[in-house]
Design a protein around this motif. Structure first.
Motif, PDB file in Angstrom:
ATOM      1  N   LEU A   1      36.984  48.207  51.666  1.00  0.00           N
ATOM      2  CA  LEU A   1      36.168  47.853  50.504  1.00  0.00           C
ATOM      3  C   LEU A   1      36.955  48.022  49.207  1.00  0.00           C
ATOM      4  O   LEU A   1      36.811  47.230  48.274  1.00  0.00           O
ATOM      5  CB  LEU A   1      34.902  48.713  50.470  1.00  0.00           C
ATOM      6  N   THR A   2      37.803  49.035  49.155  1.00  0.00           N
ATOM      7  CA  THR A   2      38.641  49.241  47.976  1.00  0.00           C
ATOM      8  C   THR A   2      39.600  48.076  47.784  1.00  0.00           C
ATOM      9  O   THR A   2      39.790  47.592  46.662  1.00  0.00           O
ATOM     10  CB  THR A   2      39.431  50.559  48.110  1.00  0.00           C
ATOM     11  N   ILE A   3      40.203  47.622  48.878  1.00  0.00           N
ATOM     12  CA  ILE A   3      41.077  46.454  48.798  1.00  0.00           C
ATOM     13  C   ILE A   3      40.268  45.240  48.324  1.00  0.00           C
ATOM     14  O   ILE A   3      40.748  44.407  47.545  1.00  0.00           O
ATOM     15  CB  ILE A   3      41.717  46.169  50.166  1.00  0.00           C
ATOM     16  N   GLY A   4      39.028  45.154  48.790  1.00  0.00           N
ATOM     17  CA  GLY A   4      38.157  44.064  48.367  1.00  0.00           C
ATOM     18  C   GLY A   4      37.906  44.069  46.869  1.00  0.00           C
ATOM     19  O   GLY A   4      37.872  43.008  46.227  1.00  0.00           O
ATOM     20  N   TYR A   5      37.740  45.260  46.274  1.00  0.00           N
ATOM     21  CA  TYR A   5      37.535  45.361  44.826  1.00  0.00           C
ATOM     22  C   TYR A   5      38.754  44.837  44.065  1.00  0.00           C
ATOM     23  O   TYR A   5      38.616  44.143  43.056  1.00  0.00           O
ATOM     24  CB  TYR A   5      37.283  46.811  44.413  1.00  0.00           C
ATOM     25  N   VAL A   6      39.929  45.198  44.544  1.00  0.00           N
ATOM     26  CA  VAL A   6      41.161  44.765  43.883  1.00  0.00           C
ATOM     27  C   VAL A   6      41.280  43.240  43.935  1.00  0.00           C
ATOM     28  O   VAL A   6      41.594  42.592  42.931  1.00  0.00           O
ATOM     29  CB  VAL A   6      42.389  45.428  44.533  1.00  0.00           C
ATOM     30  N   LEU A   7      41.023  42.659  45.101  1.00  0.00           N
ATOM     31  CA  LEU A   7      41.085  41.204  45.244  1.00  0.00           C
ATOM     32  C   LEU A   7      40.033  40.529  44.371  1.00  0.00           C
ATOM     33  O   LEU A   7      40.294  39.496  43.745  1.00  0.00           O
ATOM     34  CB  LEU A   7      40.900  40.814  46.710  1.00  0.00           C
ATOM     35  N   PHE A   8      38.833  41.105  44.345  1.00  0.00           N
ATOM     36  CA  PHE A   8      37.764  40.553  43.501  1.00  0.00           C
ATOM     37  C   PHE A   8      38.174  40.572  42.037  1.00  0.00           C
ATOM     38  O   PHE A   8      37.940  39.606  41.303  1.00  0.00           O
ATOM     39  CB  PHE A   8      36.479  41.356  43.695  1.00  0.00           C
ATOM     40  N   PHE A   9      38.789  41.671  41.615  1.00  0.00           N
ATOM     41  CA  PHE A   9      39.205  41.796  40.221  1.00  0.00           C
ATOM     42  C   PHE A   9      40.221  40.719  39.856  1.00  0.00           C
ATOM     43  O   PHE A   9      40.128  40.094  38.795  1.00  0.00           O
ATOM     44  CB  PHE A   9      39.794  43.189  39.979  1.00  0.00           C
ATOM     45  N   VAL A  10      41.194  40.494  40.732  1.00  0.00           N
ATOM     46  CA  VAL A  10      42.223  39.486  40.465  1.00  0.00           C
ATOM     47  C   VAL A  10      41.592  38.099  40.334  1.00  0.00           C
ATOM     48  O   VAL A  10      41.856  37.363  39.383  1.00  0.00           O
ATOM     49  CB  VAL A  10      43.290  39.488  41.578  1.00  0.00           C
ATOM     50  N   VAL A  11      40.730  37.739  41.307  1.00  0.00           N
ATOM     51  CA  VAL A  11      40.069  36.432  41.274  1.00  0.00           C
ATOM     52  C   VAL A  11      39.159  36.326  40.055  1.00  0.00           C
ATOM     53  O   VAL A  11      39.095  35.279  39.392  1.00  0.00           O
ATOM     54  CB  VAL A  11      39.271  36.197  42.574  1.00  0.00           C
ATOM     55  N   HIS A  12      38.467  37.409  39.732  1.00  0.00           N
ATOM     56  CA  HIS A  12      37.540  37.425  38.604  1.00  0.00           C
ATOM     57  C   HIS A  12      38.271  37.154  37.288  1.00  0.00           C
ATOM     58  O   HIS A  12      37.807  36.362  36.454  1.00  0.00           O
ATOM     59  CB  HIS A  12      36.841  38.786  38.551  1.00  0.00           C
ATOM     60  N   VAL A  13      39.421  37.805  37.107  1.00  0.00           N
ATOM     61  CA  VAL A  13      40.200  37.611  35.880  1.00  0.00           C
ATOM     62  C   VAL A  13      40.699  36.170  35.787  1.00  0.00           C
ATOM     63  O   VAL A  13      40.653  35.550  34.715  1.00  0.00           O
ATOM     64  CB  VAL A  13      41.379  38.598  35.823  1.00  0.00           C
ATOM     65  N   VAL A  14      41.161  35.626  36.903  1.00  0.00           N
ATOM     66  CA  VAL A  14      41.629  34.233  36.918  1.00  0.00           C
ATOM     67  C   VAL A  14      40.488  33.283  36.544  1.00  0.00           C
ATOM     68  O   VAL A  14      40.660  32.356  35.750  1.00  0.00           O
ATOM     69  CB  VAL A  14      42.209  33.859  38.298  1.00  0.00           C
ATOM     70  N   GLN A  15      39.302  33.539  37.113  1.00  0.00           N
ATOM     71  CA  GLN A  15      38.143  32.691  36.815  1.00  0.00           C
ATOM     72  C   GLN A  15      37.737  32.789  35.347  1.00  0.00           C
ATOM     73  O   GLN A  15      37.345  31.793  34.735  1.00  0.00           O
ATOM     74  CB  GLN A  15      36.964  33.092  37.713  1.00  0.00           C
ATOM     75  N   VAL A  16      37.831  33.981  34.780  1.00  0.00           N
ATOM     76  CA  VAL A  16      37.496  34.168  33.362  1.00  0.00           C
ATOM     77  C   VAL A  16      38.455  33.366  32.484  1.00  0.00           C
ATOM     78  O   VAL A  16      38.056  32.718  31.513  1.00  0.00           O
ATOM     79  CB  VAL A  16      37.533  35.660  32.988  1.00  0.00           C
ATOM     80  N   ILE A  17      39.745  33.405  32.844  1.00  0.00           N
ATOM     81  CA  ILE A  17      40.745  32.658  32.086  1.00  0.00           C
ATOM     82  C   ILE A  17      40.468  31.156  32.176  1.00  0.00           C
ATOM     83  O   ILE A  17      40.540  30.433  31.173  1.00  0.00           O
ATOM     84  CB  ILE A  17      42.155  32.985  32.599  1.00  0.00           C
ATOM     85  N   LEU A  18      40.151  30.687  33.375  1.00  0.00           N
ATOM     86  CA  LEU A  18      39.867  29.264  33.573  1.00  0.00           C
ATOM     87  C   LEU A  18      38.605  28.834  32.825  1.00  0.00           C
ATOM     88  O   LEU A  18      38.526  27.719  32.313  1.00  0.00           O
ATOM     89  CB  LEU A  18      39.720  28.954  35.063  1.00  0.00           C
ATOM     90  N   ALA A  19      37.609  29.735  32.785  1.00  0.00           N
ATOM     91  CA  ALA A  19      36.340  29.405  32.126  1.00  0.00           C
ATOM     92  C   ALA A  19      36.480  29.302  30.609  1.00  0.00           C
ATOM     93  O   ALA A  19      35.700  28.620  29.955  1.00  0.00           O
ATOM     94  CB  ALA A  19      35.275  30.427  32.493  1.00  0.00           C
TER      95      ALA A  19
END
Length: 218
Positions: free
Chosen positions: A182-200
């Motif tokens: 689950l911790t690894i999942g948080y890290v991956l989510f954070f990376v994708v989330h930041v990329v999506q924010v930049i794209l948005a």
């Protein structure tokens, strides 16, 4: 014609931004604890081919031999993580915001269309309200992950006193694996989330800070 429209409530923004430093502290202190028993490796024929965190990683971040410190910080920030998550969950339930957040029967199909649009394979984006289908799935998943982290964390922390919870989590060792995954999942989510924010774009980011966005009106 441009207009200012309210998008995110104060409580939603508060819990969102509080969660970032709290979760970062949880991950960091969890690394200090993990060093005491760095067991996750890929072994073939009795030989270790891949160690999840190599020695240089620990040395570079000065992680070794800080187990007691890690446990103290982890258990302290655990309470902030739980209370912040509980506050957000109660808010979504009682305010009715869960209707905009929870996936519906079209979400998985539309999420695939969102992915194709983000990859510039599909020209038109699927219809979106406050959140698109991919966001609905991701944000709901992160809530479930948070509940899972608390459950597995307590099962690891008190495996005897909370034996029933430890049993529900598949036993101590499996609960530890789930907690780590689950911790690894948080890290991956954070990376994708930041990329999506930049794209948005800036307008989307500004709405999470101020609560308002600028929209075009006919």
């Amino acid at each position: 014609m441009k207009a200012i429209k309210e998008k995110h409530s104060l409580l939603m923004r508060w819990t969102h931004w509080v969660n970032f430093p709290v979760l970062a502290a949880m991950i960091w202190s969890g690394m200090l604890i993990y060093w005491a028993n760095d067991v996750y490796t890929i072994n073939v024929g009795g030989r270790t081919l891949v160690q999840f965190f190599p020695q240089w990683f620990y040395n570079a971040l000065h992680i070794p031999y800080r187990l007691a410190e890690g446990m103290a910080w982890h258990f302290l920030f655990m309470w902030f993580f739980m209370l912040n998550g509980l506050l957000y969950l109660l808010y979504t339930i009682f305010s009715g915001a869960w209707r905009e957040l929870a996936p519906n029967r079209h979400s998985f199909k539309e999420a695939w269309q969102v992915l194709l649009h983000d990859l510039h394979i599909r020209k038109t984006a699927p219809p979106q309200n406050k959140y698109n289908a991919a966001q609905r799935i991701a944000y709901t998943a992160i809530i479930i992950m948070g509940i899972g982290s608390v459950a597995t964390g307590l099962a690891i922390y008190k495996p005897v006193q909370l034996y029933w919870l430890c049993w529900l989590c598949g036993g101590y060792h499996f609960a530890r694996i789930l907690h780590f995954a689950l911790t690894i999942g948080y890290v991956l989510f954070f990376v994708v989330h930041v990329v999506q924010v930049i794209l948005a774009g800036w307008n989307n980011f500004r709405s999470v800070v101020s609560g308002f966005e600028v929209v075009e009106e006919a």
